[in-house]
Design a protein around this motif. Structure first.
Motif, PDB file in Angstrom:
ATOM      1  N   GLY A 128      20.031 -34.479  49.802  1.00 16.65           N
ATOM      2  CA  GLY A 128      19.180 -35.938  49.903  1.00 16.65           C
ATOM      3  C   GLY A 128      20.518 -36.036  51.217  1.00 16.65           C
ATOM      4  N   GLU A 129      21.708 -36.358  51.210  1.00 15.97           N
ATOM      5  CA  GLU A 129      22.268 -35.903  52.438  1.00 15.97           C
ATOM      6  C   GLU A 129      22.355 -34.698  53.014  1.00 15.97           C
ATOM      7  OE1 GLU A 129      26.287 -37.955  51.372  1.00 15.97           O
ATOM      8  OE2 GLU A 129      27.174 -37.227  53.468  1.00 15.97           O
ATOM      9  N   PHE A 132      11.487 -25.933  39.844  1.00 16.46           N
ATOM     10  CA  PHE A 132      10.909 -25.135  40.769  1.00 16.46           C
ATOM     11  C   PHE A 132      10.594 -25.267  42.167  1.00 16.46           C
ATOM     12  CE2 PHE A 132       9.842 -20.074  42.352  1.00 16.46           C
ATOM     13  CZ  PHE A 132      11.555 -20.107  42.579  1.00 16.46           C
ATOM     14  N   PRO A 133      11.579 -26.351  42.815  1.00 16.96           N
ATOM     15  CA  PRO A 133      10.523 -26.948  44.223  1.00 16.96           C
ATOM     16  C   PRO A 133      10.649 -26.349  45.284  1.00 16.96           C
ATOM     17  CG  PRO A 133      13.032 -27.727  44.094  1.00 16.96           C
ATOM     18  CD  PRO A 133      13.076 -26.769  42.337  1.00 16.96           C
ATOM     19  N   VAL A 188      15.165 -35.338  37.505  1.00 16.77           N
ATOM     20  CA  VAL A 188      15.291 -34.648  38.338  1.00 16.77           C
ATOM     21  C   VAL A 188      13.999 -33.949  38.957  1.00 16.77           C
ATOM     22  CG1 VAL A 188      14.650 -31.465  38.653  1.00 16.77           C
ATOM     23  CG2 VAL A 188      16.785 -32.967  37.233  1.00 16.77           C
ATOM     24  N   VAL A 189      12.707 -34.374  38.587  1.00 19.21           N
ATOM     25  CA  VAL A 189      11.307 -34.097  39.422  1.00 19.21           C
ATOM     26  C   VAL A 189      11.292 -34.872  40.311  1.00 19.21           C
ATOM     27  CG1 VAL A 189       8.971 -33.931  38.631  1.00 19.21           C
ATOM     28  CG2 VAL A 189      10.218 -32.509  37.619  1.00 19.21           C
ATOM     29  N   GLU A 190      11.390 -36.716  39.453  1.00 19.23           N
ATOM     30  CA  GLU A 190      11.065 -37.924  41.018  1.00 19.23           C
ATOM     31  C   GLU A 190      12.435 -37.828  42.101  1.00 19.23           C
ATOM     32  OE1 GLU A 190      10.280 -41.087  37.657  1.00 19.23           O
ATOM     33  OE2 GLU A 190      12.186 -41.690  39.117  1.00 19.23           O
ATOM     34  N   GLY A 191      13.371 -37.298  41.661  1.00 18.31           N
ATOM     35  CA  GLY A 191      13.991 -36.963  42.695  1.00 18.31           C
ATOM     36  C   GLY A 191      14.099 -36.190  43.589  1.00 18.31           C
ATOM     37  N   LEU A 192      13.767 -34.690  42.868  1.00 15.56           N
ATOM     38  CA  LEU A 192      13.770 -34.041  44.094  1.00 15.56           C
ATOM     39  C   LEU A 192      12.041 -34.710  45.031  1.00 15.56           C
ATOM     40  CD1 LEU A 192      13.602 -30.906  41.969  1.00 15.56           C
ATOM     41  CD2 LEU A 192      15.150 -31.800  43.755  1.00 15.56           C
ATOM     42  N   ASN A 193      11.327 -34.889  44.591  1.00 18.57           N
ATOM     43  CA  ASN A 193      10.238 -35.009  45.292  1.00 18.57           C
ATOM     44  C   ASN A 193      10.428 -36.577  46.006  1.00 18.57           C
ATOM     45  OD1 ASN A 193       7.509 -33.360  44.788  1.00 18.57           O
ATOM     46  ND2 ASN A 193       8.037 -34.189  42.493  1.00 18.57           N
TER      47      ASN A 193
END
Ligand code: PLP
Length: 393
Positions: A384-385, A326-327, A304-309
């Motif tokens: 992302g899209e 909590f991005p 999650v963290v990698e993906g959100l960043n």
């Protein structure tokens, strides 16, 4: 005609339940919905716990129990606290409740009244503020800041205490941020609380097992100087994937125990008996299922963290506990609530806007990773899209 009762206009709710209802409605209409909104483990309650409840019913445990809970369960809670935190708690200080919520409800009811201040974390679990407002007390938010890794600051908390302050609510590991407050900060806060003997502390430690990167939980019971004014909130919901069973406990100091017992007698009489036997099995049985669940959450946390960043305009601090990220979405151009709503309606991804956890939640969304890695990856693709194709509303 029925009169409007002002206190009920002040009573809030948990928007996570509304989001869940909408997500369920969309799914029922045939949409493919990925739910990263809900705050409950996606695992099944371990079988041996379920079996203990079934056995309890077969053995005839289907009547009322003492309002405070069955003695073996209160003993097991005391033993567990001793084993994990080397603290000595009497079973007579432990009370069993239908979930973690009744402890916050009762604590806030005991101390909240017009003229009183109650300090609570913002962003934080929405029921704290809701209940404070209901009682007529003044809600005083303690800011929980990203710059501080979503830990509470002892200094900032202490700076908000006034002669009107009756109750201080703490929560670590925290919902919605996943923040964990370091021991040094808790030490500092507790040491300074000696100057404020009339402030009671309610420590919500419901995520105490769900910690990463070798963090160890700091239980507020470990501070003898505040034991006589500390209420501990905990329960089985998150640790043992038991949200729907409704099982929690509190440790109450001094006469608060009897106040809570009387409230329990007036309100729910007792927790249903088989659930209490399930809770007993959970505490006294093997703990490897808990470790497995936490290890799985840890894997997903990294995804999650990698993906959100990687998403445009988003940045996400690494949470140290619970199962939430909590991005920060401030550079996406979106406000949090419209983003959460539009994402669900257009892209079928449910998450919760930060403002549902307090005014300082603006600029953030809560992403629960209590969902499979596969679904998390699919949701990240969709977000992302969405961010590259949709203009901010
Ligand atoms: N405290 C916090 C911080 C929570 O996040 C939750 C549930 O989401 C609770 C308490 C309530 O737990 P329960 O479902 O056991 O009432």
């Amino acid at each position: 005609m029925l009169q409007t009762i002002a206190a009920f206009d002040r009573l809030g709710e948990e928007n996570a339940f509304a989001v869940l209802a909408r997500a369920t409605q969309l799914a029922a209409a045939g949409r493919d919905i990925i739910n990263l909104g809900i705050g409950q483990p996606d695992f099944r309650t371990p079988d041996f716990i379920v079996e203990a409840a079934v056995k309890a019913l077969r053995d005839g445990h289907h009547g009322y129990t003492p309002a405070v809970g069955i003695l073996p369960l209160r003993e097991a809670v005391a033993a567990d606290l001793h084993k994990r935190f080397a603290v000595s708690v009497s079973p007579d200080e432990v009370m069993i409740f239908p979930g973690g919520k009744p402890t916050m409800f009762m604590s806030i009811l005991m101390f909240g009244e017009p003229g009183a201040d109650i300090l609570y974390p913002d962003p934080g679990f929405p029921i704290y503020r809701s209940m404070i407002e209901f009682t007529g007390a003044r809600p005083v938010p303690v800011p929980i800041r990203e710059e501080n890794n979503f830990a509470f600051s002892a200094e900032e908390t202490l700076g908000l205490i006034t002669p009107r302050t009756r109750l201080l609510i703490l929560n670590s590991p925290a919902n919605p941020t996943g923040g964990v407050t370091p021991k040094a900060e808790v030490d500092k806060l507790v040491a300074a609380l000696a100057r404020y003997p009339d402030v009671t502390v309610m420590s919500d430690e419901i995520y105490d097992h769900i910690l990463y990167d070798g963090e160890t939980h700091v239980c507020l019971l470990q501070y003898p100087s505040i034991r006589d004014r500390l209420i501990l909130l905990n329960g089985w919901s998150k640790t043992y994937a038991m949200t729907g069973w409704r099982l929690g406990y509190a440790v109450w100091p001094g006469k608060l125990y009897d106040y809570a017992r009387k409230l329990a007698v007036n309100l729910h009489s007792c927790v249903n008996a088989p659930t209490q036997y399930a809770g007993l099995a959970a505490l006294t049985g093997p703990q490897d299922e808990v470790a497995k669940m936490v290890a799985e959450f840890d894997k997903r946390r990294k995804v999650v963290v990698e993906g959100l960043n990687r998403l445009p305009g988003m940045s996400c601090a690494t949470p140290k506990g619970a199962f939430y990220a909590f991005p920060n979405i401030k550079h996406t151009g979106w406000k949090a609530k419209p983003l959460a709503t539009t994402l669900l309606e257009d892209s079928g991804v449910a998450l919760i806007g930060g403002p549902d956890f307090g005014v300082l939640g603006e600029g953030y969304v809560r992403v629960s990773y209590a969902n499979s890695t596969e679904n998390i990856l699919r949701a990240l693709d969709r977000i992302g899209e969405f961010l590259v194709t949709r203009k901010a509303a």
